[in-house]
Write a protein that holds these residues in place. Sequence first.
Motif, PDB file in Angstrom:
ATOM      1  N   GLY A 698       1.269  -1.138   0.207  1.00  0.00           N
ATOM      2  CA  GLY A 698      -0.114  -0.143   0.114  1.00  0.00           C
ATOM      3  C   GLY A 698       0.427   1.209   0.596  1.00  0.00           C
ATOM      4  N   GLN A 699       2.784   1.489   0.252  1.00  0.00           N
ATOM      5  CA  GLN A 699       2.915   2.598   0.109  1.00  0.00           C
ATOM      6  C   GLN A 699       3.488   2.251  -0.973  1.00  0.00           C
ATOM      7  OE1 GLN A 699       6.713   0.857   1.641  1.00  0.00           O
ATOM      8  NE2 GLN A 699       5.854   1.099   4.322  1.00  0.00           N
ATOM      9  N   ARG A 700       3.045   3.937  -1.035  1.00  0.00           N
ATOM     10  CA  ARG A 700       2.506   4.696  -2.695  1.00  0.00           C
ATOM     11  C   ARG A 700       3.586   6.109  -2.457  1.00  0.00           C
ATOM     12  NH1 ARG A 700      -1.939   4.015  -6.711  1.00  0.00           N
ATOM     13  NH2 ARG A 700      -2.312   1.843  -5.740  1.00  0.00           N
ATOM     14  N   PRO A 713       5.285  -7.414   1.719  1.00  0.00           N
ATOM     15  CA  PRO A 713       4.574  -8.366   2.276  1.00  0.00           C
ATOM     16  C   PRO A 713       2.558  -6.999   3.210  1.00  0.00           C
ATOM     17  CG  PRO A 713       6.306  -7.556   3.220  1.00  0.00           C
ATOM     18  CD  PRO A 713       6.623  -6.565   1.882  1.00  0.00           C
ATOM     19  N   ASP A 714       1.976  -7.924   3.538  1.00  0.00           N
ATOM     20  CA  ASP A 714       1.366  -7.839   4.069  1.00  0.00           C
ATOM     21  C   ASP A 714       1.446  -6.296   5.449  1.00  0.00           C
ATOM     22  OD1 ASP A 714      -0.940  -8.000   2.591  1.00  0.00           O
ATOM     23  OD2 ASP A 714      -1.660  -9.240   2.931  1.00  0.00           O
ATOM     24  N   ALA A 715       0.391  -5.447   5.943  1.00  0.00           N
ATOM     25  CA  ALA A 715       1.191  -5.016   7.730  1.00  0.00           C
ATOM     26  C   ALA A 715       0.840  -6.289   8.684  1.00  0.00           C
ATOM     27  CB  ALA A 715       0.577  -4.103   7.461  1.00  0.00           C
ATOM     28  N   CYS A 727       9.867  -7.836   0.018  1.00  0.00           N
ATOM     29  CA  CYS A 727       9.233  -7.030  -0.400  1.00  0.00           C
ATOM     30  C   CYS A 727       8.939  -6.862  -1.935  1.00  0.00           C
ATOM     31  CB  CYS A 727       9.992  -5.650  -0.812  1.00  0.00           C
ATOM     32  SG  CYS A 727      10.058  -4.699   1.311  1.00  0.00           S
ATOM     33  N   VAL A 728       7.201  -6.338  -2.600  1.00  0.00           N
ATOM     34  CA  VAL A 728       7.513  -6.744  -4.137  1.00  0.00           C
ATOM     35  C   VAL A 728       6.979  -5.226  -4.271  1.00  0.00           C
ATOM     36  CG1 VAL A 728       6.539  -7.489  -5.959  1.00  0.00           C
ATOM     37  CG2 VAL A 728       6.391  -8.697  -3.619  1.00  0.00           C
ATOM     38  N   LEU A 729       7.575  -4.619  -5.459  1.00  0.00           N
ATOM     39  CA  LEU A 729       8.188  -3.318  -5.788  1.00  0.00           C
ATOM     40  C   LEU A 729       7.087  -3.515  -7.009  1.00  0.00           C
ATOM     41  CD1 LEU A 729       8.420  -0.156  -5.293  1.00  0.00           C
ATOM     42  CD2 LEU A 729      10.102  -0.936  -6.001  1.00  0.00           C
ATOM     43  N   ARG A 730       6.355  -2.411  -7.407  1.00  0.00           N
ATOM     44  CA  ARG A 730       5.523  -1.869  -8.824  1.00  0.00           C
ATOM     45  C   ARG A 730       5.589  -0.395  -9.135  1.00  0.00           C
ATOM     46  NH1 ARG A 730       0.772   0.574 -11.076  1.00  0.00           N
ATOM     47  NH2 ARG A 730      -0.242  -1.222 -12.822  1.00  0.00           N
ATOM     48  N   PRO A 764       3.369 -19.623  -3.012  1.00  0.00           N
ATOM     49  CA  PRO A 764       2.308 -19.209  -2.148  1.00  0.00           C
ATOM     50  C   PRO A 764       1.573 -17.477  -2.307  1.00  0.00           C
ATOM     51  CG  PRO A 764       3.421 -20.995  -1.224  1.00  0.00           C
ATOM     52  CD  PRO A 764       4.041 -20.674  -2.425  1.00  0.00           C
ATOM     53  N   THR A 765       2.996 -16.445  -2.298  1.00  0.00           N
ATOM     54  CA  THR A 765       2.515 -15.152  -1.922  1.00  0.00           C
ATOM     55  C   THR A 765       1.907 -14.734  -3.960  1.00  0.00           C
ATOM     56  OG1 THR A 765       4.563 -15.213  -1.339  1.00  0.00           O
ATOM     57  CG2 THR A 765       3.947 -13.176  -2.396  1.00  0.00           C
ATOM     58  N   GLU A 766       2.985 -15.580  -4.676  1.00  0.00           N
ATOM     59  CA  GLU A 766       2.056 -15.184  -6.125  1.00  0.00           C
ATOM     60  C   GLU A 766       0.763 -15.469  -5.995  1.00  0.00           C
ATOM     61  OE1 GLU A 766       6.018 -16.858  -8.539  1.00  0.00           O
ATOM     62  OE2 GLU A 766       4.037 -17.897  -8.843  1.00  0.00           O
ATOM     63  N   ARG A 767       0.162 -16.608  -5.699  1.00  0.00           N
ATOM     64  CA  ARG A 767      -1.577 -16.663  -5.458  1.00  0.00           C
ATOM     65  C   ARG A 767      -1.548 -15.721  -5.279  1.00  0.00           C
ATOM     66  NH1 ARG A 767       0.737 -21.854  -5.794  1.00  0.00           N
ATOM     67  NH2 ARG A 767       0.727 -22.578  -2.841  1.00  0.00           N
ATOM     68  N   THR A 768      -1.283 -14.903  -3.872  1.00  0.00           N
ATOM     69  CA  THR A 768      -1.967 -14.003  -3.022  1.00  0.00           C
ATOM     70  C   THR A 768      -2.391 -13.382  -4.050  1.00  0.00           C
ATOM     71  OG1 THR A 768      -1.247 -15.355  -0.645  1.00  0.00           O
ATOM     72  CG2 THR A 768      -1.557 -12.933  -0.563  1.00  0.00           C
TER      73      THR A 768
END
Length: 875
Positions: A698-700, A713-715, A727-730, A764-768
């Motif tokens: 959610g950080q942007r 990841p989630d909080a 961390c996954v960054l877009r 698992p993270t990819e599916r989430t």
Amino acid sequence: MRAVWCGFALGVIWLQRQAALPDTGGWWTLILAGCAAAGIAVWSLRDHGAGGSLQRRRGLRHQPARRIWRDGRVRRAAGWGAVWCAAICVGFGYAAVRAQTRLAVSLPHAWEGRDIEVVGSIKGLPTRDDKGARFLFDVDTNDARLAAFPRVIQLTWIARDAAMPRLAPGERWRLTVRLKRPHGNANFGLRDTEASLLARNVRATGYVSVPDHARRLAGHARGLAVLVDRWRAALRARIDTVLADAPHRGIVVALAIGAQDEVSPADRQLMRGTGTSHLVAISGLHIGLVAGLTGWLAAAIWRRSGWLGRNWPLRLPAQIVGVTAGAGFAALHAALAGFNVPAQRALWMAALVALAFVGGRQLARSTVLAWALGLVLLIDPWAVVSAGFWLSFCAVGAILFAMSGRPRGRGPQASRHDEDEERSAARNRWQALRAALIRSLYVFAERLRSAAHVQYAVTVALAPLTVYWFAQIPLVGPLANAFAIPWVSLLLTPAVLAGVALPAPLDAFAWRAAHTLLEGLVAGLQMFSGPRWTLWWLPRPHGWALAAAALGVLWCLAPRGWPLRWAAPLTWLPLLMPSADGALSEPSGAFRLTALDVGQGTSVLVQTAHHALLFDAGAGPESTHAGERVVVPFLQAQGVKTLDTLMISHADSDHAGGAPAVLDAIEVRQLVGGLEPDNALWPTARQHGAQTLPCVAGQRWQWDGVEFTVLWPDAGGLTGKPNAHCCVLRVSTSAGIVAGDAATRGGANAPRLTALLTADIEAPTERTLLARDRDLLRAQVLVVPHHGSRTSSTEPFLDSIDPSIALFQVGYENRFHHPNAGVFARYVARRIALGRSDRDGAVRVDVDPGARGEDGAVLTLERYRDTQRRYWMEP
């Protein structure tokens, strides 16, 4: 001969810039061009030698003088131009033949990663540290029964539970090893490791795979090189015994035998920051000074042989003895240095001067330098790929050029009347003493002025090369060198050499005295270092900027009276400009993504018009030192002085290990990480003045029209293994909603271009992430999850992203066998443009919504080994 050797050097340099060695057609072209140039040279210069043709002089007698002069000038210029061309062809061909011979021997791909038993001897000095030893091994036999097996291989012996044996040069061993072809990290703006391996004739690298089966064999290798290496090893052992854990022991070792592997990181950083790194090794300066002192001492003793009842000067002049002794000592000192390029240059110059003097001839200094240049490249055509070659020869050339137009001081001149008065005044003792003091002060002032001019010439000449090779200019360098050069040359080096010459236990006193002098040197240099501004970091310049700076150096060092010398610094302005490698083509709304080649690990630099983010920092000291060796030098070479954000995806060492090195060398404003609260990086970052922030979905934020969004990841608390909370960054362009130039270029219809950095997430993270928002995952550029392992890159995940470009960051022949063959096949089947660091080196992608092609917005993909290819790189 100056033109011949300089042309030969240009040919060698030209060959080292080629992407491929000449084929049959290229060889014929080279031979024909060389023969034609040689014929033109002979025809043009045959009548222009001393004493020319009498018939030609009579034939030209009745022609107008202007025409004779003009025709002779043009013909002579054409002749010397042909000489240069012929010499260039010879140098190019010679280097190509040497390269073909050396590349013909290499480890077959089929034998990479397999156990091979080899028998041979240790070559050179092994490099030691707490983790083991690294050394060159001269192979005699191998159980693979390969006829073209590499003669020299580079091995690592990892220290384990059992005590590792002490390795000595020339020892024969039977070892079980695992090898791979010579391969190094390939990144934009950094040195080519594979070139240095080729220069040392290392055609395979690896490690001792079964240390328990290693056996020391009877006997030793023979030869002069082995004797020199054993002598150097014995000297290092003596110094280690005397100084033990002394903090500056590594510098004493470097000054004694030229081995710099034991110099501490603190000392190395201090020398580099003050521009005095050249003093840490046996350089041409040391060899020249010590050879000069040796020659003077030998000549002085020879002249005074009458005190011993001998008349040696009557049999052989003392000058010849002094010159010969100086050249001999230069050879001895160069052997101690391991015959590095600066030492070779000084040795050949000293030998040429000695030969000319003994033969009763006088050579111009430029001729001596040209001969030394040619001899160095004749022995080692790959010397041109090292910084020492350019720094050494350019420094000497700058000194010769700068001093060529300066008249030598002849002291205060006096008229005959003044001489008579001085002669009469000399009867007074105090007036005579005053006159002698004035003369001494004048001579001292002249020598001081000359030394200052030499230091000025070297500083100006080497500044562009320092930027090119090290991306920095130490602003305190001239002051630090003015203090350090006399200290090292006149005090420290003689003390070290005294320790080399004296037997035990007298050598201990000399080396302890040398270490005490080193403590004073370090204390003095620390006064010059300190604030960041004392070290000026600049992006690595391109060829045209370097050529302009070289022209400015010649202009600035030209003799007095040269026009517009004040304008010479203007030619250095291109050095201050951002390099094309580090600059974006558009001012806003675009970004550049560079996936570095850090071996097995991850490090990605994302740059917008005015900001930079580093995603992971590669491995650290626990593995390959990629953060220190690759990431930090790359950032400096690209002109990245400040990182707005350093994002560490998780705590695995191949992602976070290099972060401390980045924090030490680069200003980091913010550290964002998927790290546990007790991770040591948090306090380390705060000590360096960086803000710290956990990585949370959610950080942007937005920089220069580019949006950055954290998807994972989630909080909350981080649970599970580190890969589960990466961390996954877009990173995406703003698709026409950005004001200013980006909106003008793309308008409301400008496409949104996205890159997805996924670190080591698994299925698992990819599916989430798929269950949350498939559209949010769509991206044109994908940094492949978990290096392409079989636990990631699932089919639905790839279908949702639908990338045009996928980047694999994997190590060459890595032990994890990444990328997995099945996973890699998924990307190939989708016809995605692929970049692999093990095959392509660093990969750069320019993402620009304003660049319109036939199919819409254009993504520019650049692979290092394609655009920067050299003939020694595998296809």
